[in-house]
Design an enzyme around this catalytic site. Structure first.
Site, PDB file in Angstrom:
ATOM      1  CD  GLU A  78      57.980  87.094  93.527  1.00  0.00           C
ATOM      2  OE1 GLU A  78      58.118  85.948  93.984  1.00  0.00           O
ATOM      3  OE2 GLU A  78      58.252  87.394  92.356  1.00  0.00           O
ATOM      4  CG  HIS A  81      65.228  85.803  90.878  1.00  0.00           C
ATOM      5  ND1 HIS A  81      64.400  85.308  89.900  1.00  0.00           N
ATOM      6  CD2 HIS A  81      64.920  85.104  92.001  1.00  0.00           C
ATOM      7  CE1 HIS A  81      63.620  84.367  90.411  1.00  0.00           C
ATOM      8  NE2 HIS A  81      63.917  84.209  91.679  1.00  0.00           N
ATOM      9  CD  GLN A 117      62.004  85.989  93.820  1.00  0.00           C
ATOM     10  OE1 GLN A 117      62.569  84.989  94.240  1.00  0.00           O
ATOM     11  NE2 GLN A 117      61.127  85.946  92.837  1.00  0.00           N
ATOM     12  CG  HIS A 164      65.157  80.867  95.483  1.00  0.00           C
ATOM     13  ND1 HIS A 164      64.128  81.369  96.253  1.00  0.00           N
ATOM     14  CD2 HIS A 164      64.979  81.397  94.249  1.00  0.00           C
ATOM     15  CE1 HIS A 164      63.364  82.153  95.507  1.00  0.00           C
ATOM     16  NE2 HIS A 164      63.860  82.206  94.283  1.00  0.00           N
ATOM     17  CD  GLU A 204      62.283  80.739  91.045  1.00  0.00           C
ATOM     18  OE1 GLU A 204      62.892  81.445  91.859  1.00  0.00           O
ATOM     19  OE2 GLU A 204      61.201  81.077  90.543  1.00  0.00           O
TER      20      GLU A 204
HETATM   21 CO    CO Z   1      62.661  83.155  92.914  1.00  0.00          CO
END
Ligand code: CO
Length: 136
Positions: A44, A8, A55, A79, A129
């Site tokens: 989220e 994502h 996301q 991210h 991530e």
């Molecule tokens: Co994330």
């Protein structure tokens, strides 16, 4: 072990409900999940887009990582998450390479996935991530 997909792309937002309304109105897409993750201090939403996801992250309080990010940078890219099949091996390998890990030990993230964050200083200023995915 190596990343095989972008799981994502995460965007920090100040108003999740308003952002979801925007996606619904303009792109006709709705979230596949909305969850509150207390230990990350976020609410989220995941929007499925092709084989990947967007996301959207809204801080629960200003004094959270995403809250501080918004105060410093405003809304925007937060991210990028790489899908990996074996996060323990991936984390151990990055540690061996001297890469700066935010999470030395993987923890539980959204959707029940095991995740680990890698420091942005080793990725041209972009927080990365790792997300362990078993079903592709
Ligand atoms: Co994330």
């Amino acid at each position: 072990m190596l990343p095989y997909n972008i799981h994502h792309t995460a965007i920090a937002v100040s108003d999740l409900d308003r952002t979801l309304e925007y996606y619904a109105t303009n792109f006709k897409i709705r979230p596949i999940s909305i969850e509150t993750i207390d230990d990350q201090g976020v609410r989220e939403a995941m929007i499925a887009l092709g084989g990947s996801h967007i996301q959207l992250l809204e801080p629960l309080h200003p004094d959270t990582p995403v809250g501080r990010f918004l105060a410093k940078h405003g809304e925007g890219l937060h991210h990028i998450a790489f899908a990996v099949t074996d996060i323990d091996t991936a984390v151990a390998h990055l540690r061996e390479q001297g890469v700066s890990l935010i999470d030395e030990v993987p923890r539980r993230g959204g959707g029940g996935h095991r995740i680990a964050f890698v420091h942005p200083r080793d990725h041209n200023g972009t927080l990365i991530e790792l997300v362990e995915v078993h079903d592709g």
